[in-house]
Motif scaffolding. Structure first.
Motif, PDB file in Angstrom:
ATOM      1  N   GLU A  24       2.820   0.535 -11.857  1.00 26.84           N
ATOM      2  CA  GLU A  24       2.456   1.945 -12.005  1.00 26.84           C
ATOM      3  C   GLU A  24       1.128   2.257 -11.329  1.00 26.84           C
ATOM      4  OE1 GLU A  24       2.772   2.823 -16.198  1.00 26.84           O
ATOM      5  OE2 GLU A  24       4.903   2.330 -16.200  1.00 26.84           O
ATOM      6  N   ALA A  25       0.151   1.370 -11.477  1.00 27.56           N
ATOM      7  CA  ALA A  25      -1.154   1.586 -10.852  1.00 27.56           C
ATOM      8  C   ALA A  25      -1.037   1.584  -9.328  1.00 27.56           C
ATOM      9  CB  ALA A  25      -2.144   0.517 -11.316  1.00 27.56           C
ATOM     10  N   PHE A  26      -0.247   0.685  -8.794  1.00 27.42           N
ATOM     11  CA  PHE A  26      -0.075   0.639  -7.341  1.00 27.42           C
ATOM     12  C   PHE A  26       0.726   1.840  -6.840  1.00 27.42           C
ATOM     13  CE2 PHE A  26      -1.896  -3.479  -7.618  1.00 27.42           C
ATOM     14  CZ  PHE A  26      -2.388  -3.750  -6.349  1.00 27.42           C
ATOM     15  N   ASN A  29      -1.209   4.907  -6.297  1.00 30.99           N
ATOM     16  CA  ASN A  29      -2.033   4.852  -5.096  1.00 30.99           C
ATOM     17  C   ASN A  29      -1.227   4.866  -3.806  1.00 30.99           C
ATOM     18  OD1 ASN A  29      -5.052   4.460  -5.698  1.00 30.99           O
ATOM     19  ND2 ASN A  29      -4.038   3.177  -7.224  1.00 30.99           N
ATOM     20  N   ASN A  30      -0.012   4.303  -3.833  1.00 25.39           N
ATOM     21  CA  ASN A  30       0.816   4.258  -2.629  1.00 25.39           C
ATOM     22  C   ASN A  30       2.270   4.011  -3.016  1.00 25.39           C
ATOM     23  OD1 ASN A  30       2.228   3.554  -0.269  1.00 25.39           O
ATOM     24  ND2 ASN A  30       0.365   2.834   0.701  1.00 25.39           N
ATOM     25  N   SER A  31       3.080   5.039  -2.853  1.00 25.44           N
ATOM     26  CA  SER A  31       4.492   4.918  -3.231  1.00 25.44           C
ATOM     27  C   SER A  31       5.373   4.575  -2.027  1.00 25.44           C
ATOM     28  CB  SER A  31       4.969   6.216  -3.886  1.00 25.44           C
ATOM     29  OG  SER A  31       4.816   7.286  -2.973  1.00 25.44           O
ATOM     30  N   THR A  32       4.776   4.326  -0.860  1.00 27.08           N
ATOM     31  CA  THR A  32       5.587   4.010   0.321  1.00 27.08           C
ATOM     32  C   THR A  32       5.800   2.502   0.500  1.00 27.08           C
ATOM     33  OG1 THR A  32       3.690   3.902   1.820  1.00 27.08           O
ATOM     34  CG2 THR A  32       4.730   6.067   1.504  1.00 27.08           C
ATOM     35  N   ILE A 125      -8.706  -1.027  -8.943  1.00 27.01           N
ATOM     36  CA  ILE A 125      -8.362  -2.296  -8.291  1.00 27.01           C
ATOM     37  C   ILE A 125      -7.222  -2.078  -7.304  1.00 27.01           C
ATOM     38  CG2 ILE A 125      -7.249  -4.543  -8.694  1.00 27.01           C
ATOM     39  CD1 ILE A 125      -9.004  -4.796 -11.207  1.00 27.01           C
ATOM     40  N   ALA A 126      -6.182  -1.377  -7.739  1.00 21.79           N
ATOM     41  CA  ALA A 126      -5.031  -1.108  -6.867  1.00 21.79           C
ATOM     42  C   ALA A 126      -5.478  -0.356  -5.614  1.00 21.79           C
ATOM     43  CB  ALA A 126      -3.960  -0.328  -7.626  1.00 21.79           C
ATOM     44  N   ALA A 127      -6.309   0.662  -5.789  1.00 22.43           N
ATOM     45  CA  ALA A 127      -6.799   1.436  -4.651  1.00 22.43           C
ATOM     46  C   ALA A 127      -7.568   0.544  -3.681  1.00 22.43           C
ATOM     47  CB  ALA A 127      -7.663   2.595  -5.138  1.00 22.43           C
ATOM     48  N   SER A 128      -8.422  -0.322  -4.217  1.00 23.16           N
ATOM     49  CA  SER A 128      -9.217  -1.219  -3.370  1.00 23.16           C
ATOM     50  C   SER A 128      -8.328  -2.214  -2.622  1.00 23.16           C
ATOM     51  CB  SER A 128     -10.235  -1.989  -4.213  1.00 23.16           C
ATOM     52  OG  SER A 128     -11.173  -1.103  -4.771  1.00 23.16           O
ATOM     53  N   LEU A 132      -7.977  -2.359   1.420  1.00 22.49           N
ATOM     54  CA  LEU A 132      -8.357  -3.556   2.157  1.00 22.49           C
ATOM     55  C   LEU A 132      -7.213  -4.170   2.963  1.00 22.49           C
ATOM     56  CD1 LEU A 132     -10.626  -5.331  -0.454  1.00 22.49           C
ATOM     57  CD2 LEU A 132     -11.320  -4.532   1.800  1.00 22.49           C
ATOM     58  N   TRP A 133      -6.006  -4.175   2.414  1.00 24.51           N
ATOM     59  CA  TRP A 133      -4.913  -4.886   3.066  1.00 24.51           C
ATOM     60  C   TRP A 133      -3.914  -3.999   3.804  1.00 24.51           C
ATOM     61  CZ3 TRP A 133      -7.457  -7.800  -0.574  1.00 24.51           C
ATOM     62  CH2 TRP A 133      -7.697  -9.119  -0.217  1.00 24.51           C
ATOM     63  N   PHE A 134      -3.948  -2.690   3.577  1.00 20.86           N
ATOM     64  CA  PHE A 134      -2.910  -1.847   4.179  1.00 20.86           C
ATOM     65  C   PHE A 134      -3.419  -0.660   4.984  1.00 20.86           C
ATOM     66  CE2 PHE A 134      -0.830  -4.079   0.712  1.00 20.86           C
ATOM     67  CZ  PHE A 134       0.247  -4.614   1.373  1.00 20.86           C
ATOM     68  N   ARG A 135      -4.727  -0.530   5.176  1.00 17.60           N
ATOM     69  CA  ARG A 135      -5.213   0.603   5.975  1.00 17.60           C
ATOM     70  C   ARG A 135      -6.006   0.134   7.148  1.00 17.60           C
ATOM     71  NH1 ARG A 135      -6.760   4.319   1.001  1.00 17.60           N
ATOM     72  NH2 ARG A 135      -4.656   4.717   0.326  1.00 17.60           N
TER      73      ARG A 135
END
Length: 135
Positions: A24-26, A29-32, A125-128, A132-135
């Motif tokens: 849910e937290a992730f 922040n990003n549903s794609t 944490i999810a946002a960070s 870090l890994w996907f943008r």
């Protein structure tokens, strides 16, 4: 090796409530991104070994304390296998033992995070992680 086009995160945790709240937290922040639940280290290794190169995860969130194969053992096996060694692995655990953190980094974890006490902290944490890994 063909690069995957769809981003996937494996959430490896034996606790169904933890898996759901992490998801849910992730998603907030990003549903794609695709998220895959895996319950044990043994199932993680099985899933990796049967995956085609384009179906390997972009990132693994790995709990340490699970029945069967512990997270540290799974981490070592992944890092020892040239087919999976490049997959980023974030340890996300309740363990507060300094030895677990030290061992995780020695075995090749990219990051070691303690599961937070609040959902708000988990969202951060999810946002960070995603930044870090996907943008």
């Amino acid at each position: 090796m063909k690069l995957q086009t769809k981003k996937t995160i494996f959430i490896v945790d034996d606790d169904p409530d933890d898996r759901q709240i992490i998801l849910e937290a992730f998603l907030e922040n990003n549903s794609t991104i695709d998220y895959v639940f895996i319950e044990t280290g043994d199932l993680l290794m099985e899933t990796l070994q049967t995956a085609t190169p384009e179906n390997l995860p972009s990132l693994i969130l790995l709990d340490l304390n699970m029945p069967g194969m512990l997270g540290l053992h799974a981490l070592k096996k992944i890092r020892d296998d040239k087919n999976f060694a490049q997959i980023p692995i974030i340890i996300l655990t309740t363990s507060a033992f300094a030895q677990d953190e030290s061992s995780s980094y020695k075995l090749g974890a990219n990051c070691y995070l303690r599961k937070p006490d609040s959902y708000k902290e988990l969202l951060e944490i999810a946002a960070s992680v995603l930044r870090l890994w996907f943008r």
